[in-house]
Motif scaffolding. Structure first.
Motif, mmCIF file in Angstrom:
data_model
loop_
_atom_site.group_PDB
_atom_site.id
_atom_site.type_symbol
_atom_site.label_atom_id
_atom_site.label_comp_id
_atom_site.label_asym_id
_atom_site.label_seq_id
_atom_site.Cartn_x
_atom_site.Cartn_y
_atom_site.Cartn_z
ATOM 1 N N LYS A 256 -25.604 -11.670 49.454
ATOM 2 C CA LYS A 256 -26.089 -10.468 50.125
ATOM 3 C C LYS A 256 -27.549 -10.632 50.544
ATOM 4 N N ASN A 260 -28.891 -11.081 54.288
ATOM 5 C CA ASN A 260 -29.846 -10.086 54.821
ATOM 6 C C ASN A 260 -31.066 -10.794 55.397
ATOM 7 N N LYS A 263 -30.071 -11.739 58.666
ATOM 8 C CA LYS A 263 -29.821 -10.589 59.535
ATOM 9 C C LYS A 263 -31.122 -9.954 60.045
ATOM 10 N N TYR A 264 -32.149 -9.968 59.208
ATOM 11 C CA TYR A 264 -33.388 -9.281 59.602
ATOM 12 C C TYR A 264 -34.495 -10.259 60.017
ATOM 13 N N ASP A 297 -38.223 -14.355 53.768
ATOM 14 C CA ASP A 297 -37.878 -14.605 55.171
ATOM 15 C C ASP A 297 -39.080 -14.337 56.060
ATOM 16 N N ILE A 310 -34.150 1.164 49.911
ATOM 17 C CA ILE A 310 -33.063 0.283 50.359
ATOM 18 C C ILE A 310 -32.112 -0.094 49.220
ATOM 19 N N VAL A 317 -32.180 1.759 56.373
ATOM 20 C CA VAL A 317 -33.285 2.542 56.932
ATOM 21 C C VAL A 317 -33.178 2.715 58.446
ATOM 22 N N GLY A 334 -25.739 -2.470 58.444
ATOM 23 C CA GLY A 334 -24.398 -2.204 57.933
ATOM 24 C C GLY A 334 -24.371 -0.871 57.220
ATOM 25 N N GLY A 336 -25.122 -0.136 54.292
ATOM 26 C CA GLY A 336 -26.151 0.055 53.259
ATOM 27 C C GLY A 336 -25.588 0.024 51.851
ATOM 28 N N LEU A 339 -27.379 -3.918 48.965
ATOM 29 C CA LEU A 339 -28.467 -3.994 47.981
ATOM 30 C C LEU A 339 -28.215 -3.133 46.746
HETATM 31 P P1 ADP Z 1 -26.982 -3.111 55.227
HETATM 32 O O1 ADP Z 1 -27.522 -4.451 55.575
HETATM 33 O O2 ADP Z 1 -25.497 -3.052 55.116
HETATM 34 O O3 ADP Z 1 -27.586 -1.984 56.018
HETATM 35 P P2 ADP Z 1 -28.188 -3.470 52.630
HETATM 36 O O4 ADP Z 1 -28.000 -2.672 51.400
HETATM 37 O O5 ADP Z 1 -27.863 -4.906 52.561
HETATM 38 O O6 ADP Z 1 -27.356 -2.742 53.744
HETATM 39 O O7 ADP Z 1 -29.672 -3.293 53.108
HETATM 40 C C1 ADP Z 1 -30.226 -1.996 53.209
HETATM 41 C C2 ADP Z 1 -31.367 -1.970 54.205
HETATM 42 O O8 ADP Z 1 -32.465 -2.754 53.731
HETATM 43 C C3 ADP Z 1 -31.028 -2.559 55.556
HETATM 44 O O9 ADP Z 1 -30.423 -1.612 56.401
HETATM 45 C C4 ADP Z 1 -32.399 -2.994 56.086
HETATM 46 O O10 ADP Z 1 -33.041 -1.899 56.690
HETATM 47 C C5 ADP Z 1 -33.173 -3.321 54.816
HETATM 48 N N1 ADP Z 1 -33.270 -4.785 54.542
HETATM 49 C C6 ADP Z 1 -32.505 -5.490 53.689
HETATM 50 N N2 ADP Z 1 -32.887 -6.793 53.655
HETATM 51 C C7 ADP Z 1 -33.917 -6.902 54.517
HETATM 52 C C8 ADP Z 1 -34.762 -7.997 54.927
HETATM 53 N N3 ADP Z 1 -34.606 -9.225 54.442
HETATM 54 N N4 ADP Z 1 -35.734 -7.734 55.836
HETATM 55 C C9 ADP Z 1 -35.909 -6.472 56.332
HETATM 56 N N5 ADP Z 1 -35.148 -5.400 55.984
HETATM 57 C C10 ADP Z 1 -34.171 -5.604 55.084
#
Ligand code: ADP
Length: 384
Positions: A256, A260, A263-264, A297, A310, A317, A334, A336, A339
């Motif tokens: 996860k 992430n 993804k970010y 990252d 988060i 967010v 996604g 959320g 995490l």
């Molecule tokens: P999802 O990715 O399904 O939205 P997560 O629980 O994995 O849910 O993450 C929650 C939120 O945390 C994300 O929507 C994002 O805004 C923020 N986030 C998580 N990981 C990162 C990251 N590496 N860099 C920036 N924001 C992040």
């Protein structure tokens, strides 16, 4: 017990008895491992139940709490040394601070007591709503499983019917497969989250080489990283990385956090995993310190007000309208769930997970670092 007697002998004129002070100490000790809102709630509940609108009792308790806090500090310095107490004092100081604030409110007038009572009730209603939400997630997840199984079954049948020379149909079925697989994952996440929230998640402890788990996850996500031209670096763990944990669950956590990271982080960026041994000073006969795995990252970063949010369920967010269920798409927000699940799993291992970032900025790309800190026990913990 000794603490309570010491405290009361310092305060000969207060009414509360040693048993009541003992109860207070017990309540404070119980809150130490709780989240800050739960800690505050427990203390507010104690204050309302014990003191209510009794301003005289509240004044006595104000004295007791202050003297007790000093005595706790003195005793801890004797037992653990000043340095260790200074390093950990904020953990113990906080519940006392909350208690002093709540007691001051009660000592200063009964209107506040009514307000506080109201707050405690609201908090209770919120907890009830939270339980309803968890039940809903659980029921919805199980209900979604049946039509999903049907979809998967028909997709399989379709695949068997398609001849090799019909690439268009094959593409359609591949699309269907991708969609159902992602849906199964989301439903799995919903079930995991409801298990975490109800405290029924099971961790089967076994010997695990942490670096191996991380490398397996890295291998599994390698293609997605290549596709997005983001570099994934796993630095060698330069320590004994054998811990007791649940490899499947831990791999879920790293998967996860690492995906992430991808993804970010915009294309061309970097995600780095490194580990270090920390908190050696807390080592005991059973515990050999903690391994802190850091996933950093070079992505868009996280605003300070969201660093904790988060980790709460559905705490994503971004704007819901912008959500995409893509697992690796840049900023593909996604549901959320990831995490909060990661935190539930890490907590169940006796560890901690948190995020650090210099802030959110899509242009400057401050990046984020996720810490996953896990205890290194010398033998399997008794409860699994
Ligand atoms: P999802 O990715 O399904 O939205 P997560 O629980 O994995 O849910 O993450 C929650 C939120 O945390 C994300 O929507 C994002 O805004 C923020 N986030 C998580 N990981 C990162 C990251 N590496 N860099 C920036 N924001 C992040």
């Amino acid at each position: 017990m000794r603490l309570c007697e010491m405290t009361l002998s310092d305060l000969p004129n207060v009414l509360p008895e040693s048993k009541e002070v003992d109860e207070f100490v017990f309540m404070v000790a119980n809150t130490l491992k709780q989240s800050l809102p739960d800690q505050l709630y427990a203390i507010q509940l104690w204050a309302v139940r014990r003191l209510g609108a009794d301003t005289a009792a509240a004044s006595d308790w104000l004295l007791i709490e202050r003297v007790l806090k000093d005595n706790v500090m003195k005793e801890m310095v004797k037992a653990f040394g000043a340095e260790s107490v200074v390093a950990n004092w904020s953990i113990i100081d906080r519940p006392f601070m909350y208690a002093i604030i709540e007691t001051t409110k009660l000592a200063s007038g009964s209107d506040n007591a009514i307000l506080l009572d109201h707050m405690v009730n609201l908090r209770r209603q919120m907890a009830e709503l939270d339980r309803t939400k968890s039940n809903f997630i659980q029921v919805a997840a199980h209900e979604l499983k049946t039509p999903l199984t049907l979809l998967e079954g028909y997709a399989n049948m379709l695949r068997d019917e398609i001849s090799d020379n019909n690439p268009l149909m094959q593409m359609y079925v591949a699309g269907l497969d991708g969609g159902t697989a992602r849906l199964r994952e989301i439903i799995g996440d919903m079930i995991d989250l409801s298990m975490i929230e109800s405290g029924s998640i099971k961790i089967t402890h076994q010997m695990v080489y942490l670096e191996k788990v991380v490398r397996q996850v890295a291998r599994a996500t390698q293609r997605a990283f290549e596709h997005r031209r983001v570099e994934l670096i796993v630095e060698p763990f330069e320590m004994e990385d054998l811990i007791f944990g649940d490899p499947e669950r831990l791999s879920q956590v790293f998967s996860k956090v690492i995906s992430n990271g991808l993804k970010y982080t915009p294309d061309g960026g970097q995600v780095t995993v490194r580990a270090q041994l920390v908190r050696h000073e807390e080592a005991t006969e059973q515990l050999d310190g903690y391994i802190d795995v850091q996933v950093s990252d070079t992505g868009i970063g996280i605003a300070p007000e969201n660093l904790e949010r988060i980790f709460q369920s559905f705490g994503g967010v971004g704007d819901v309208a912008l959500h995409s269920s893509g697992k690796t798409k840049f900023k593909g927000g996604g549901p959320g769930l990831g995490l909060p699940i990661a935190r539930g799993i890490v907590d169940a291992h006796g560890g901690r997970i948190w995020a650090e970032s210099a802030g959110f900025d899509e242009r400057k790309k401050h990046g984020s670092t996720f810490h996953i800190e896990l205890p290194r026990y010398k033998s399997a913990p008794a409860k699994s």
